[in-house]
Design a protein around this motif. Structure first.
Motif, short mmCIF file in Angstrom:
data_model
loop_
_atom_site.label_atom_id
_atom_site.label_comp_id
_atom_site.label_asym_id
_atom_site.label_seq_id
_atom_site.Cartn_x
_atom_site.Cartn_y
_atom_site.Cartn_z
N VAL A 21 0.83 -1.20 0.00
CA VAL A 21 0.00 0.00 0.00
C VAL A 21 0.86 1.25 0.00
O VAL A 21 0.49 2.27 -0.58
CB VAL A 21 -0.95 0.02 1.21
N LEU A 22 2.04 1.19 0.63
CA LEU A 22 2.93 2.35 0.62
C LEU A 22 3.52 2.56 -0.75
O LEU A 22 3.74 3.68 -1.18
CB LEU A 22 4.04 2.16 1.66
N CYS A 23 3.81 1.46 -1.45
CA CYS A 23 4.34 1.56 -2.81
C CYS A 23 3.33 2.23 -3.73
O CYS A 23 3.68 2.83 -4.73
CB CYS A 23 4.68 0.18 -3.35
N GLN A 24 2.06 2.11 -3.40
CA GLN A 24 1.01 2.71 -4.20
C GLN A 24 0.68 4.12 -3.73
O GLN A 24 -0.28 4.73 -4.18
CB GLN A 24 -0.25 1.84 -4.12
N GLY A 25 1.45 4.64 -2.79
CA GLY A 25 1.23 6.00 -2.31
C GLY A 25 0.14 6.12 -1.27
O GLY A 25 -0.29 7.23 -0.94
N GLN A 26 -0.34 5.00 -0.74
CA GLN A 26 -1.40 5.04 0.26
C GLN A 26 -0.81 5.04 1.66
O GLN A 26 0.33 4.68 1.88
CB GLN A 26 -2.32 3.83 0.09
N GLN A 27 -1.64 5.45 2.61
CA GLN A 27 -1.24 5.43 4.01
C GLN A 27 -1.45 4.03 4.56
O GLN A 27 -2.37 3.32 4.14
CB GLN A 27 -2.08 6.43 4.81
N PRO A 28 -0.63 3.60 5.52
CA PRO A 28 -0.86 2.29 6.12
C PRO A 28 -2.12 2.29 6.97
O PRO A 28 -2.59 3.34 7.42
CB PRO A 28 0.39 2.09 6.99
N VAL A 29 -2.67 1.12 7.21
CA VAL A 29 -3.81 0.98 8.09
C VAL A 29 -3.31 1.09 9.53
O VAL A 29 -2.43 0.35 9.95
CB VAL A 29 -4.50 -0.39 7.88
N ARG A 30 -3.88 2.03 10.27
CA ARG A 30 -3.44 2.24 11.65
C ARG A 30 -4.24 1.34 12.59
O ARG A 30 -5.47 1.35 12.58
CB ARG A 30 -3.62 3.70 12.05
N VAL A 31 -3.52 0.57 13.39
CA VAL A 31 -4.15 -0.40 14.29
C VAL A 31 -3.62 -0.19 15.71
O VAL A 31 -2.41 -0.11 15.92
CB VAL A 31 -3.86 -1.85 13.86
N ALA A 32 -4.54 -0.09 16.66
CA ALA A 32 -4.16 -0.05 18.07
C ALA A 32 -4.43 -1.43 18.67
O ALA A 32 -5.52 -1.98 18.53
CB ALA A 32 -4.97 1.00 18.82
N VAL A 33 -3.41 -1.99 19.31
CA VAL A 33 -3.56 -3.25 20.05
C VAL A 33 -3.54 -2.89 21.53
O VAL A 33 -2.55 -2.36 22.03
CB VAL A 33 -2.43 -4.24 19.72
N ILE A 34 -4.64 -3.17 22.21
CA ILE A 34 -4.75 -2.81 23.62
C ILE A 34 -4.46 -4.04 24.46
O ILE A 34 -5.27 -4.96 24.55
CB ILE A 34 -6.14 -2.24 23.93
N GLY A 35 -3.29 -4.04 25.07
CA GLY A 35 -2.84 -5.18 25.86
C GLY A 35 -1.53 -5.72 25.34
O GLY A 35 -1.46 -6.18 24.19
N GLY A 36 -0.49 -5.65 26.14
CA GLY A 36 0.83 -6.11 25.74
C GLY A 36 1.20 -7.46 26.31
O GLY A 36 2.38 -7.75 26.52
N GLY A 37 0.19 -8.30 26.56
CA GLY A 37 0.47 -9.69 26.92
C GLY A 37 0.85 -10.46 25.67
O GLY A 37 0.97 -9.89 24.57
N ILE A 38 1.01 -11.77 25.80
CA ILE A 38 1.52 -12.53 24.66
C ILE A 38 0.54 -12.58 23.51
O ILE A 38 0.94 -12.64 22.34
CB ILE A 38 1.93 -13.95 25.10
#
Length: 571
Positions: A21-38
Motif C-alpha cells: 500500500v505504501l508503494c502505491q502511495g497510500q497510508q498504512p492501516v493504523r491499528v491499536a492493540v490494547i494489551g501487551g500480553g503474549i
C-alpha cells in the motif's frame, strides 16, 4: 524503537517496497492493540509482518508479557538442571541474558503442543527471535494424605487407589482392567472430538458434548475415575473445578499433557524473554499506558490512554479480557450483558524461604483442599532450591475473600502438614486477578463464544486473548496468529524466517496441535501380560509433570501454566 511514518515509508519503498500500500502511495492501516500480553504481542507481530499496517501496542503495566512476567532475584550463573542445559543452550543463555537468577511469576513452562517442536508457536517464535529455550526433565508422583497417613504414589498407583476406593473388594486384576478401560475410553473421547480439541479457539462447540461440564462429559464417555486422577494436576494449575468448567476448555489441556509428544519447554532467561524479544521488533510499544477510553468517531476509533496523546486508528484489537473492554467502551446493552458473563479466577504466586525440606533432588508440587463443586480454595506448592539454599515458590488458587495474609498462613499450615517444614519469610507475593478467563457451562452451551465471534470486526473492533482459546501459551499464541491470518488482509510480502510447511501446518485446522497426525489419539499402553499389573500411565500422564532438580537452579519456576512432580491431596 518508534519510527515515524515517513521513515517507515521511505525504508519500505527504498529497500524492498514490501508494504504494497505504501508503494502505491497510500497510508498504512493504523491499528491499536490494547494489551501487551503474549496474545496482543503476537497479533501485533503478525500484523507488522503482513505489511501495510502501522501498529501501536498499549500496555497498562511497565513491562510486556502479562502473566509471563519474570523477575531477577540475584545475580549468578548456576546450572539449570531442569531445563536439561546442554553446553550449547547454556552458552546461548549466557550470551543472551548473562544467565542471571530469574524467577518466573507467570508462564515459566509451556507445552510445545505438537509432535514436532518446530510446529509449536512458542518454539517457532523463540527460534525466529533468537530467544533461548530448553526442554524440561520431569517425572510424576502423587502424594496422597488421608488423615494421618501419607502415601507417595505413581500416577498409575494413584489411579489404582481411586478404583479401589470405588470398589474395595476388587482384585488387582479387576483394578487393572478398570484402569485400562478408563484410559481407553478417554483416548476414544479425544479421537471422537479431535477436530474441536485441536482448534485454537472455542467457537462452534456449543452444540456438542464438549459443552457439558468436564465432570458430566467424563461420566458420559466412561472415564470419570481417570479424570479424578488428573484433578490435582488441572485444578492445581489454577483451572478451577471440573464440575464448573466446560469440557471444551479442559480437554485442550488434558489431551496435551497426556501425550508423550507434547513436552514442556522453559526459558533460561525467564519466560518474559520471549515476550520482550517479540516486543523489541515492534514499531511502537507504549508501556505504563493504560487505555481509559475507546470511542467510535467519524474518522475512525479514538483511543485515550494515560500519559499518551489521544490518537485515532482505523482498527482496534482488544487483547484484554472482555470485562476490561466494558470499562473502556460504551457498549450496546446486549453486548455489555454478553461480556459481563465472562469471569476470571484469583491466583497468587509467592516466593518464600523455608526450612525443613530436602530440596536437593526433586521439585515438589501439592494440591491441598477438597474438590466439592463449591469449594474454591486449592493450594499448589512447587518448591526447589540450590543445595544449602532455602528459596521456594508457591501457587495458590484462592477464594475471593481470602486476604494475602490468610494465604500466607495457609501456605505455612500446608507446608507444616505435608513435610513438617516451616516458612521463615515471605519474600514476594504476586496476585493475578484475571487468571483463566472463562464462562459458565450454561453460558458456553448457550453459544457465548459464537456470539462474541459474530461481533468480530464490527466498527473495526476485534477481540483476541486466552479467553477465546485456553490459557496455555501455545494455544494463545497460535490463536492470535491464526486470527490475524484470517481476519486481516495481507498488504504486501514481508520476508520471514517463520515460513514453509511448519507455519502452514500451524495455521491449518487439519493439524493436531496436541501432537502427531490428524486424528491421532493419546498413546495408551496395551494391557500387560503379567497377571494383576496395572496399565502404565507414563505415556498418558508423562508431560503433566514438573521438573527434576538435582544440583542448582537459576530459574525458580512459578509458572501458572506448569505441571508438578509431586502432588499431595489432603482428604
Amino acid at each position: 524503537m518508534k519510527l515515524s511514518l515517513s521513515v517507515t515509508a521511505l525504508l519500505s519503498v527504498a529497500i524492498h517496497c514490501n508494504h504494497a500500500v505504501l508503494c502505491q502511495g497510500q497510508q498504512p492501516v493504523r491499528v491499536a492493540v490494547i494489551g501487551g500480553g503474549i496474545s496482543g504481542l503476537t497479533a501485533a507481530y503478525e500484523l507488522e509482518k503482513k505489511g501495510g499496517y502501522s501498529v501501536t501496542v498499549y500496555e497498562a503495566l511497565d513491562y510486556v508479557g502479562g502473566k509471563m512476567q519474570s523477575v531477577q532475584l540475584a545475580p549468578g550463573a548456576p546450572t539449570i538442571d531442569y531445563l536439561n542445559m546442554t553446553e550449547e543452550l547454556q552458552a546461548a543463555a549466557t550470551e543472551y541474558c548473562g544467565l542471571q537468577n530469574y524467577t518466573n511469576l507467570g508462564a515459566a513452562l509451556t507445552l510445545t503442543g505438537a509432535a514436532t517442536p518446530g510446529a509449536s508457536p512458542p518454539v517457532m517464535y523463540a527460534e525466529e527471535l533468537g530467544v533461548p529455550y530448553g526442554h524440561v526433565i520431569f517425572e510424576d508422583l502423587v502424594t496422597v494424605s488421608l488423615g494421618d497417613q501419607s502415601m507417595r504414589l505413581t500416577p498409575q498407583e494413584y489411579l489404582g487407589l481411586l478404583i479401589k476406593q470405588t470398589n474395595p473388594n476388587a482384585t488387582q486384576i479387576e483394578i487393572g482392567g478398570v484402569a485400562m478401560e478408563q484410559v481407553q475410553n478417554f483416548g476414544a473421547s479425544v479421537a471422537m472430538f479431535i477436530e474441536h480439541i485441536q482448534k485454537s479457539n472455542l467457537v462452534g462447540q456449543a452444540d456438542t458434548d464438549l459443552a457439558l461440564s468436564m465432570t458430566d462429559f467424563a461420566a458420559k464417555h466412561g472415564f470419570s475415575i481417570y479424570l479424578e486422577a488428573l484433578r490435582p494436576f488441572i485444578s492445581g494449575y489454577g483451572y478451577g473445578y471440573f464440575e464448573k468448567i466446560p469440557a471444551a476448555s479442559v480437554m485442550k489441556i488434558i489431551s496435551s499433557v497426556t501425550q508423550k509428544k507434547s513436552p514442556f519447554i522453559g526459558f533460561p532467561c525467564g519466560a518474559q524473554s520471549l515476550a520482550e524479544g517479540m516486543a523489541a521488533t515492534l514499531e511502537d510499544v507504549r508501556l505504563s499506558a493504560p487505555v481509559t477510553k475507546v470511542e467510535k468517531m467519524d474518522n475512525g476509533l479514538e483511543v485515550q490512554a494515560d500519559g499518551q496523546p489521544t490518537e485515532t486508528y482505523d482498527k482496534v484489537i482488544f487483547a484484554t479480557t472482555l470485562d476490561l473492554v466494558r470499562s473502556m467502551m460504551m457498549l450496546a446493552p446486549e453486548v455489555d450483558e454478553l461480556f459481563s458473563k465472562l469471569f476470571t479466577l484469583r491466583y497468587i504466586t509467592t516466593i518464600f524461604e523455608q526450612e525443613g525440606i530436602d530440596t536437593t533432588s526433586t521439585l515438589d508440587f501439592y494440591a491441598a483442599g477438597t474438590y466439592e463443586a463449591n469449594q474454591n480454595s486449592i493450594s499448589l506448592i512447587p518448591w526447589t532450591a540450590n543445595p544449602g539454599d532455602v528459596a521456594a515458590t508457591a501457587y495458590q488458587f484462592a477464594s475471593p475473600d481470602a486476604s494475602l495474609s490468610d494465604l500466607s498462613d495457609r501456605l505455612s499450615a500446608d507446608l507444616q502438614f505435608y513435610w513438617g517444614a516451616n516458612v521463615t519469610e515471605v519474600v514476594l507475593q504476586r496476585e493475578w486477578t484475571n487468571y483463566y478467563p472463562q464462562v459458565s457451562v450454561d453460558d458456553f452451551a448457550a453459544g457465548f463464544f459464537d456470539q462474541v465471534d459474530a461481533l468480530q470486526g464490527e466498527d473495526g473492533i476485534y477481540y483476541v486473548g486466552s479467553q477465546f482459546s485456553f490459557e496455555l501459551l501455545s494455544n494463545t499464541m497460535r490463536d492470535s496468529k491464526e486470527f490475524i491470518e484470517s481476519r486481516f488482509e495481507s498488504m504486501g510480502e514481508v520476508d520471514s524466517t517463520m515460513g514453509g510447511d511448519e507455519v502452514d501446518s500451524m495455521g491449518s485446522d487439519k493439524v493436531d496441535s496436541n501432537g502427531g497426525d490428524e486424528g491421532e489419539t493419546p498413546i495408551v499402553d496395551e494391557p500387560s501380560e503379567d497377571e494383576g499389573e496395572l496399565p502404565s500411565m507414563d505415556q498418558t500422564l508423562e508431560s503433566s509433570s514438573g521438573v527434576s532438580v538435582k544440583n542448582s537452579m537459576s530459574v525458580i519456576d512459578l509458572s501458572i501454566l506448569m505441571g508438578g512432580l509431586v502432588f499431595a491431596v489432603r482428604g
